[in-house]
Motif scaffolding. Structure first.
Motif, mmCIF file in Angstrom:
data_model
loop_
_atom_site.group_PDB
_atom_site.id
_atom_site.type_symbol
_atom_site.label_atom_id
_atom_site.label_comp_id
_atom_site.label_asym_id
_atom_site.label_seq_id
_atom_site.Cartn_x
_atom_site.Cartn_y
_atom_site.Cartn_z
ATOM 1 N N VAL A 1 1.504 21.177 75.512
ATOM 2 C CA VAL A 1 1.134 20.454 74.293
ATOM 3 C C VAL A 1 -0.384 20.269 74.237
ATOM 4 O O VAL A 1 -0.999 20.402 73.176
ATOM 5 C CB VAL A 1 1.878 19.095 74.215
ATOM 6 C CG1 VAL A 1 1.322 18.219 73.110
ATOM 7 C CG2 VAL A 1 3.357 19.317 74.012
ATOM 8 N N LYS A 2 -0.998 19.961 75.376
ATOM 9 C CA LYS A 2 -2.463 19.821 75.406
ATOM 10 C C LYS A 2 -3.131 21.155 75.065
ATOM 11 O O LYS A 2 -4.125 21.195 74.330
ATOM 12 C CB LYS A 2 -2.921 19.346 76.780
ATOM 13 C CG LYS A 2 -2.687 17.884 77.030
ATOM 14 C CD LYS A 2 -3.226 17.471 78.396
ATOM 15 C CE LYS A 2 -2.969 16.011 78.654
ATOM 16 N NZ LYS A 2 -3.468 15.606 79.984
ATOM 17 N N LYS A 3 -2.579 22.215 75.606
ATOM 18 C CA LYS A 3 -3.127 23.550 75.311
ATOM 19 C C LYS A 3 -2.978 23.864 73.838
ATOM 20 O O LYS A 3 -3.874 24.439 73.218
ATOM 21 C CB LYS A 3 -2.390 24.589 76.159
ATOM 22 C CG LYS A 3 -2.918 25.982 76.051
ATOM 23 C CD LYS A 3 -2.142 26.900 76.983
ATOM 24 C CE LYS A 3 -2.618 28.313 76.886
ATOM 25 N NZ LYS A 3 -1.848 29.215 77.734
ATOM 26 N N LEU A 4 -1.862 23.459 73.256
ATOM 27 C CA LEU A 4 -1.618 23.684 71.840
ATOM 28 C C LEU A 4 -2.574 22.860 70.989
ATOM 29 O O LEU A 4 -3.072 23.330 69.966
ATOM 30 C CB LEU A 4 -0.167 23.326 71.509
ATOM 31 C CG LEU A 4 0.319 23.555 70.095
ATOM 32 C CD1 LEU A 4 0.294 25.044 69.789
ATOM 33 C CD2 LEU A 4 1.720 23.018 69.925
ATOM 34 N N SER A 5 -2.873 21.628 71.416
ATOM 35 C CA SER A 5 -3.747 20.761 70.629
ATOM 36 C C SER A 5 -5.208 21.184 70.713
ATOM 37 O O SER A 5 -5.999 20.879 69.819
ATOM 38 C CB SER A 5 -3.610 19.309 71.085
ATOM 39 O OG SER A 5 -4.125 19.148 72.381
ATOM 40 N N ARG A 6 -5.600 21.883 71.748
ATOM 41 C CA ARG A 6 -6.986 22.342 71.887
ATOM 42 C C ARG A 6 -7.304 23.474 70.923
ATOM 43 O O ARG A 6 -8.444 23.643 70.504
ATOM 44 C CB ARG A 6 -7.242 22.809 73.313
ATOM 45 C CG ARG A 6 -7.339 21.685 74.296
ATOM 46 C CD ARG A 6 -7.733 22.194 75.663
ATOM 47 N NE ARG A 6 -7.495 21.147 76.646
ATOM 48 C CZ ARG A 6 -7.053 21.356 77.858
ATOM 49 N NH1 ARG A 6 -6.818 22.588 78.275
ATOM 50 N NH2 ARG A 6 -6.873 20.355 78.675
ATOM 51 N N GLY A 7 -6.304 24.233 70.606
ATOM 52 C CA GLY A 7 -6.517 25.385 69.718
ATOM 53 C C GLY A 7 -6.633 24.946 68.270
ATOM 54 O O GLY A 7 -6.666 23.761 67.925
ATOM 55 N N SER A 8 -6.686 25.907 67.426
ATOM 56 C CA SER A 8 -6.816 25.620 65.999
ATOM 57 C C SER A 8 -5.445 25.491 65.343
ATOM 58 O O SER A 8 -5.317 25.648 64.150
ATOM 59 C CB SER A 8 -7.635 26.725 65.332
ATOM 60 O OG SER A 8 -6.938 27.960 65.459
ATOM 61 N N GLN A 9 -4.443 25.217 66.129
ATOM 62 C CA GLN A 9 -3.081 25.150 65.606
ATOM 63 C C GLN A 9 -2.662 23.705 65.353
ATOM 64 O O GLN A 9 -1.556 23.291 65.659
ATOM 65 C CB GLN A 9 -2.124 25.824 66.573
ATOM 66 C CG GLN A 9 -2.476 27.262 66.842
ATOM 67 C CD GLN A 9 -1.675 27.824 68.009
ATOM 68 O OE1 GLN A 9 -1.058 27.087 68.740
ATOM 69 N NE2 GLN A 9 -1.701 29.131 68.151
ATOM 70 N N THR A 10 -3.525 22.918 64.775
ATOM 71 C CA THR A 10 -3.205 21.511 64.523
ATOM 72 C C THR A 10 -2.088 21.383 63.493
ATOM 73 O O THR A 10 -1.335 20.416 63.511
ATOM 74 C CB THR A 10 -4.448 20.763 64.031
ATOM 75 O OG1 THR A 10 -4.988 21.427 62.889
ATOM 76 C CG2 THR A 10 -5.487 20.676 65.139
ATOM 77 N N LYS A 11 -1.989 22.360 62.593
ATOM 78 C CA LYS A 11 -0.923 22.337 61.595
ATOM 79 C C LYS A 11 0.441 22.416 62.295
ATOM 80 O O LYS A 11 1.365 21.681 61.959
ATOM 81 C CB LYS A 11 -1.123 23.499 60.627
ATOM 82 C CG LYS A 11 -0.264 23.457 59.414
ATOM 83 C CD LYS A 11 -0.644 24.617 58.489
ATOM 84 C CE LYS A 11 0.067 24.511 57.182
ATOM 85 N NZ LYS A 11 -0.263 25.633 56.297
ATOM 86 N N LEU A 12 0.546 23.286 63.279
ATOM 87 C CA LEU A 12 1.791 23.421 64.027
ATOM 88 C C LEU A 12 2.108 22.144 64.804
ATOM 89 O O LEU A 12 3.261 21.715 64.874
ATOM 90 C CB LEU A 12 1.697 24.616 64.980
ATOM 91 C CG LEU A 12 2.946 24.946 65.795
ATOM 92 C CD1 LEU A 12 4.112 25.253 64.877
ATOM 93 C CD2 LEU A 12 2.670 26.101 66.727
ATOM 94 N N LEU A 13 1.087 21.503 65.358
ATOM 95 C CA LEU A 13 1.260 20.243 66.071
ATOM 96 C C LEU A 13 1.770 19.149 65.138
ATOM 97 O O LEU A 13 2.659 18.363 65.501
ATOM 98 C CB LEU A 13 -0.049 19.826 66.737
ATOM 99 C CG LEU A 13 0.007 18.591 67.621
ATOM 100 C CD1 LEU A 13 0.972 18.797 68.785
ATOM 101 C CD2 LEU A 13 -1.368 18.242 68.135
ATOM 102 N N CYS A 14 1.245 19.092 63.935
ATOM 103 C CA CYS A 14 1.725 18.110 62.953
ATOM 104 C C CYS A 14 3.188 18.362 62.597
ATOM 105 O O CYS A 14 3.971 17.421 62.462
ATOM 106 C CB CYS A 14 0.863 18.159 61.691
ATOM 107 S SG CYS A 14 -0.776 17.475 61.935
ATOM 108 N N TYR A 15 3.553 19.623 62.448
ATOM 109 C CA TYR A 15 4.950 19.950 62.155
ATOM 110 C C TYR A 15 5.870 19.518 63.306
ATOM 111 O O TYR A 15 6.960 18.990 63.074
ATOM 112 C CB TYR A 15 5.124 21.447 61.884
ATOM 113 C CG TYR A 15 4.633 21.884 60.528
ATOM 114 C CD1 TYR A 15 4.858 21.131 59.385
ATOM 115 C CD2 TYR A 15 3.944 23.083 60.388
ATOM 116 C CE1 TYR A 15 4.408 21.543 58.141
ATOM 117 C CE2 TYR A 15 3.490 23.506 59.162
ATOM 118 C CZ TYR A 15 3.726 22.733 58.043
ATOM 119 O OH TYR A 15 3.280 23.146 56.821
ATOM 120 N N MET A 16 5.410 19.737 64.518
ATOM 121 C CA MET A 16 6.209 19.323 65.676
ATOM 122 C C MET A 16 6.361 17.805 65.711
ATOM 123 O O MET A 16 7.454 17.281 65.987
ATOM 124 C CB MET A 16 5.557 19.811 66.978
ATOM 125 C CG MET A 16 5.769 21.272 67.251
ATOM 126 S SD MET A 16 4.969 21.871 68.755
ATOM 127 C CE MET A 16 5.302 20.642 69.942
#
Length: 112
Positions: free
Chosen positions: A79-94
């Motif tokens: 999750v931390k690796k995911l939040s560091r990238g530019s994939q904040t949209k995907l994080l919000c969906y999750m």
């Protein structure tokens, strides 16, 4: 000498009968004590068995918690690796999906 019945003439049988009453009372008390000791012995054996069972259960729980901690650590790392990238949209969906699942579970439990 009086207790043994060797002293004064007529009191020997009286002393002997009193002595046997005390012996009978002591034997009766011994039997009661034996019963209590055996009950305590069986209770202590049962406690020992229960302690061994609880120790085994705690050991199993410890290993389960260790494996769960490792799994959660790896998930948090992803999750931390995911939040560091530019994939904040995907994080919000999750995050929205998790909130939705918790809401549905809360609603399901509330209706029960």
């Amino acid at each position: 000498m009086r207790r043994a019945g060797l002293g004064e003439g007529g009191t020997g049988s009286y002393a002997a009968s009193g002595y046997s009453v005390y012996e009978e009372e002591n034997e009766h008390l011994q039997e009661g004590l034996r019963a209590k000791v055996s009950a305590l012995k069986s209770l202590s054996i049962d406690i020992g068995t229960e302690v061994k069972y609880q120790n085994n259960m705690l050991g199993d729980m410890d290993s389960d918690f260790d494996s769960t901690g490792g799994l959660l650590g790896a998930t948090i790392g992803r999750v931390k690796k995911l939040s560091r990238g530019s994939q904040t949209k995907l994080l919000c969906y999750m995050l929205l999906f998790c909130c939705f699942v918790f809401f549905v579970l809360y609603w399901f439990i509330k209706l029960r």
